[in-house]
Design a protein around this motif. Structure first.
Motif, PDB file in Angstrom:
ATOM      1  N   LEU A  50      -6.901 -12.166  -0.432  1.00  0.00           N
ATOM      2  CA  LEU A  50      -8.721 -10.951  -0.352  1.00  0.00           C
ATOM      3  C   LEU A  50      -8.625  -9.499  -0.165  1.00  0.00           C
ATOM      4  CD1 LEU A  50      -8.926 -13.972   2.632  1.00  0.00           C
ATOM      5  CD2 LEU A  50      -9.774 -14.195   0.569  1.00  0.00           C
ATOM      6  N   ILE A  51      -9.894  -9.619  -0.859  1.00  0.00           N
ATOM      7  CA  ILE A  51     -10.000  -8.353  -1.159  1.00  0.00           C
ATOM      8  C   ILE A  51     -11.170  -7.465  -0.246  1.00  0.00           C
ATOM      9  CG2 ILE A  51     -10.735  -6.370  -2.675  1.00  0.00           C
ATOM     10  CD1 ILE A  51      -8.116  -7.608  -3.532  1.00  0.00           C
ATOM     11  N   ASP A  52     -11.499  -7.129   0.646  1.00  0.00           N
ATOM     12  CA  ASP A  52     -12.292  -6.444   1.546  1.00  0.00           C
ATOM     13  C   ASP A  52     -12.850  -5.291   0.891  1.00  0.00           C
ATOM     14  OD1 ASP A  52     -10.780  -4.482   2.715  1.00  0.00           O
ATOM     15  OD2 ASP A  52     -10.908  -6.074   4.552  1.00  0.00           O
ATOM     16  N   TRP A  57      -6.004  -7.912   1.553  1.00  0.00           N
ATOM     17  CA  TRP A  57      -5.220  -8.397   2.735  1.00  0.00           C
ATOM     18  C   TRP A  57      -4.476  -9.904   1.628  1.00  0.00           C
ATOM     19  CZ3 TRP A  57      -6.492 -13.429   5.226  1.00  0.00           C
ATOM     20  CH2 TRP A  57      -5.328 -13.315   6.769  1.00  0.00           C
ATOM     21  N   PHE A  58      -3.100 -10.399   1.940  1.00  0.00           N
ATOM     22  CA  PHE A  58      -2.578 -11.862   2.063  1.00  0.00           C
ATOM     23  C   PHE A  58      -3.241 -12.773   3.513  1.00  0.00           C
ATOM     24  CE2 PHE A  58       0.308  -8.484  -0.399  1.00  0.00           C
ATOM     25  CZ  PHE A  58      -0.156  -8.573  -1.350  1.00  0.00           C
ATOM     26  N   LYS A  59      -3.633 -13.740   2.675  1.00  0.00           N
ATOM     27  CA  LYS A  59      -4.237 -14.991   3.514  1.00  0.00           C
ATOM     28  C   LYS A  59      -2.575 -15.933   3.406  1.00  0.00           C
ATOM     29  CE  LYS A  59      -5.203 -17.785   6.751  1.00  0.00           C
ATOM     30  NZ  LYS A  59      -5.354 -17.177   7.566  1.00  0.00           N
ATOM     31  N   SER A  60      -2.026 -15.690   2.938  1.00  0.00           N
ATOM     32  CA  SER A  60      -0.322 -16.990   2.680  1.00  0.00           C
ATOM     33  C   SER A  60       0.197 -15.236   1.192  1.00  0.00           C
ATOM     34  CB  SER A  60      -0.819 -17.592   1.630  1.00  0.00           C
ATOM     35  OG  SER A  60       0.808 -18.647   1.424  1.00  0.00           O
ATOM     36  N   ALA A  61       1.525 -15.278   1.310  1.00  0.00           N
ATOM     37  CA  ALA A  61       2.403 -14.888   0.033  1.00  0.00           C
ATOM     38  C   ALA A  61       4.168 -15.229   0.384  1.00  0.00           C
ATOM     39  CB  ALA A  61       2.236 -12.767   0.781  1.00  0.00           C
ATOM     40  N   VAL A  62       4.310 -15.311  -0.129  1.00  0.00           N
ATOM     41  CA  VAL A  62       5.648 -15.639  -0.881  1.00  0.00           C
ATOM     42  C   VAL A  62       6.366 -13.985  -1.685  1.00  0.00           C
ATOM     43  CG1 VAL A  62       5.786 -17.449  -0.318  1.00  0.00           C
ATOM     44  CG2 VAL A  62       5.497 -17.127  -2.192  1.00  0.00           C
ATOM     45  N   LEU A  75      -3.678  -5.526  -8.504  1.00  0.00           N
ATOM     46  CA  LEU A  75      -3.815  -5.906 -10.068  1.00  0.00           C
ATOM     47  C   LEU A  75      -5.425  -7.010  -9.056  1.00  0.00           C
ATOM     48  CD1 LEU A  75      -1.524  -4.725 -10.532  1.00  0.00           C
ATOM     49  CD2 LEU A  75      -0.832  -6.548 -12.042  1.00  0.00           C
ATOM     50  N   CYS A  76      -5.198  -7.746  -7.962  1.00  0.00           N
ATOM     51  CA  CYS A  76      -6.118  -8.530  -8.220  1.00  0.00           C
ATOM     52  C   CYS A  76      -7.416  -7.713  -7.833  1.00  0.00           C
ATOM     53  CB  CYS A  76      -5.698  -9.314  -6.140  1.00  0.00           C
ATOM     54  SG  CYS A  76      -4.075 -10.090  -6.302  1.00  0.00           S
ATOM     55  N   ASN A  77      -7.243  -6.654  -8.111  1.00  0.00           N
ATOM     56  CA  ASN A  77      -8.805  -5.321  -7.699  1.00  0.00           C
ATOM     57  C   ASN A  77      -9.388  -5.941  -8.817  1.00  0.00           C
ATOM     58  OD1 ASN A  77     -10.800  -4.127  -6.191  1.00  0.00           O
ATOM     59  ND2 ASN A  77      -9.894  -2.291  -7.006  1.00  0.00           N
ATOM     60  N   TYR A  78      -8.300  -5.695  -9.873  1.00  0.00           N
ATOM     61  CA  TYR A  78      -9.112  -5.919 -11.194  1.00  0.00           C
ATOM     62  C   TYR A  78      -9.538  -7.775 -11.167  1.00  0.00           C
ATOM     63  CZ  TYR A  78      -6.556  -1.589 -12.393  1.00  0.00           C
ATOM     64  OH  TYR A  78      -6.310  -0.082 -12.333  1.00  0.00           O
ATOM     65  N   ALA A  79      -8.203  -8.248 -11.359  1.00  0.00           N
ATOM     66  CA  ALA A  79      -8.917  -9.987 -11.273  1.00  0.00           C
ATOM     67  C   ALA A  79      -9.832 -10.536 -10.546  1.00  0.00           C
ATOM     68  CB  ALA A  79      -8.120 -10.501 -10.601  1.00  0.00           C
ATOM     69  N   ASN A 123     -16.665 -13.464  -6.398  1.00  0.00           N
ATOM     70  CA  ASN A 123     -15.307 -13.973  -6.308  1.00  0.00           C
ATOM     71  C   ASN A 123     -14.860 -13.079  -5.076  1.00  0.00           C
ATOM     72  OD1 ASN A 123     -14.985 -14.714  -8.916  1.00  0.00           O
ATOM     73  ND2 ASN A 123     -14.743 -13.021  -9.704  1.00  0.00           N
ATOM     74  N   ILE A 124     -14.449 -13.710  -4.089  1.00  0.00           N
ATOM     75  CA  ILE A 124     -13.873 -12.648  -2.740  1.00  0.00           C
ATOM     76  C   ILE A 124     -12.489 -12.506  -3.007  1.00  0.00           C
ATOM     77  CG2 ILE A 124     -15.235 -14.146  -1.355  1.00  0.00           C
ATOM     78  CD1 ILE A 124     -13.113 -15.778  -0.651  1.00  0.00           C
ATOM     79  N   GLY A 125     -11.661 -12.914  -3.760  1.00  0.00           N
ATOM     80  CA  GLY A 125     -10.419 -12.947  -4.105  1.00  0.00           C
ATOM     81  C   GLY A 125      -9.539 -14.255  -4.984  1.00  0.00           C
ATOM     82  N   THR A 126      -8.043 -13.552  -4.647  1.00  0.00           N
ATOM     83  CA  THR A 126      -7.407 -14.477  -6.190  1.00  0.00           C
ATOM     84  C   THR A 126      -6.397 -15.314  -5.368  1.00  0.00           C
ATOM     85  OG1 THR A 126      -5.388 -12.656  -6.869  1.00  0.00           O
ATOM     86  CG2 THR A 126      -7.985 -12.872  -7.801  1.00  0.00           C
TER      87      THR A 126
END
Length: 405
Positions: A50-52, A57-62, A75-79, A123-126
């Motif tokens: 999620l991008i503020d 910020w990762f709600k979930s990450a592996v 890169l999600c900021n570009y997406a 778009n709130i995130g990816t």
């Protein structure tokens, strides 16, 4: 940035504020999605991002070491600027990423695919997958990633309806805020007392790092049980963050509230939590504030938060009450959620921030790091056409309080 980008920023932050999901604990449903992404596509990294205003910020990450990072190189900021999934087979061949720190430094991203999470028309995130080696991504792969992103959006919307934290049984953060506003309105209408407190488990990261997250989850559950054993049925407890909880004490003034919280503190400190690693003991820090006439619930919560940080700064394992002389918050500050920019060195240096509170004379800002923030700078909120010179008045963790000059 073009004005449409600033408009999207404002709308995205409005959607995120409505979801009230930033800085919430990890949840099984989202961890399963990122884990599934890694298995399906055979990649080492996957995140639900999620991008503020200033960070990803990762709600979930592996496969990722951190839970958040700067927004600009993400890169999600570009997406999120695209309408269709962003696929970069080889980041070293993308001109936009020629000096990107996430490509040429850790985690050394060579392949990226991100499908947008679209809510309320923005778009709130990816949901994204990444690899440290270049690779192709077929049209079929894109369709699968889009379907998984759609499932993530459905889960986000369902989560918004949830009233309970799945691990501890405490109220969800959203439900706690709703209950707080309800009790505030009742107390205001009938002239009743209300005390709000924040509880933060001391050195909880050390528990997770030393014993693992399964033991950390056990500690959280036992702490809530200890709180409930002391609190009345009419009191409310909610999980607001990973190891942070809120307590509402209706019909209770600050002095009596502190007495109750001292019993809660002693109950937590007295726990010997049996685990596969042996008994574990923890303590907690408390901050409390009582309702003043005309005070909004968000301001009451902010006062309790400031008192809790004071308890931590003064040694932990104690309770501190907010007093009228406390700095950092004034009744005129209103809660906002806006993308901002800090600029200094005559505008030659700048970085992003998120504006969390604002008044005619002051603001409260969130940043990734305090390291490079000067005492004096200019704050801009592009979506509002706002620009003011600032002087820092206080700092705590990743939050800055400023006065306009």
């Amino acid at each position: 940035m073009p004005m449409s980008v600033h408009d999207d920023d404002a709308r995205r932050l409005e959607a995120l504020a409505e979801l009230d999901i930033l800085d919430t604990p990890s949840e099984v449903a989202f961890d399963r999605l990122t884990g599934l992404c890694r298995k399906i596509f055979g990649v080492p990294m996957s995140t639900l991002t999620l991008i503020d205003g200033h960070r990803q910020w990762f709600k979930s990450a592996v496969g990722m070491a951190d839970r958040e990072g700067e927004r600009r190189p993400a890169l999600c900021n570009y997406a999120i600027r695209e309408l269709e999934p962003l696929i970069i087979p080889d980041t070293h061949r993308d001109e936009r990423l020629a000096d990107n720190v996430l490509v040429h430094g850790r985690p050394f991203i060579r392949f990226y695919a991100g499908a947008q999470l679209r809510i309320s028309g923005v778009n709130i995130g990816t949901l994204c997958v990444m690899d440290t080696t270049p690779r192709e991504f077929s049209a079929h792969d894109v369709d699968v990633l889009k379907d998984l992103a759609a499932i993530a959006v459905d889960e986000l919307m369902l989560r918004n309806l949830s009233m309970r934290d799945g691990l501890t049984g405490a109220l969800s953060r959203r439900a706690f805020r709703n209950e707080g506003e309800r009790l505030r309105a009742l107390a205001e209408r009938h002239g009743q007392k209300l005390t709000c407190a924040l509880i933060d488990i001391d050195h909880f990261k050390l528990v997770n790092d030393s014993y693992g997250h399964a033991v950390g989850d056990l500690v959280l559950s036992r702490v809530v049980e200890a709180c409930r054993a002391v609190l009345r049925a009419s009191d409310a407890i909610g999980r607001l963050g990973g190891e942070e909880f809120g307590v509402l004490l209706p019909h209770t003034g600050l002095r009596d509230g502190l007495a109750v919280l001292e019993k809660v503190r002693m109950a937590i400190a007295g726990l010997a939590i049996e685990s596969p690693c042996g008994p574990i003991r923890v303590t907690a820090s408390f901050g409390a504030a009582d309702l003043a006439r005309g005070l909004r619930f968000e301001a009451l919560l902010e006062r309790a938060d400031l008192a809790m940080y004071s308890a931590k700064d003064s040694g932990r394992n104690r309770g501190v009450a907010w007093v009228e002389a406390a700095p950092s918050i004034a009744p005129s500050l209103r809660r906002v959620f806006k993308a901002g920019q800090i600029a200094f060195n005559a505008g030659r240096s700048s970085f992003d921030c998120t504006v969390r509170a604002l008044s005619e004379t002051a603001a409260s800002l969130d940043v990734i790091s305090m390291a490079d923030v000067p005492e004096h700078f200019k704050l801009a909120i592009a979506s509002d056409g706002f620009s003011r010179a600032c002087r820092m008045t206080s700092r705590s963790d990743k939050r800055i309080e400023v006065a306009f000059v």
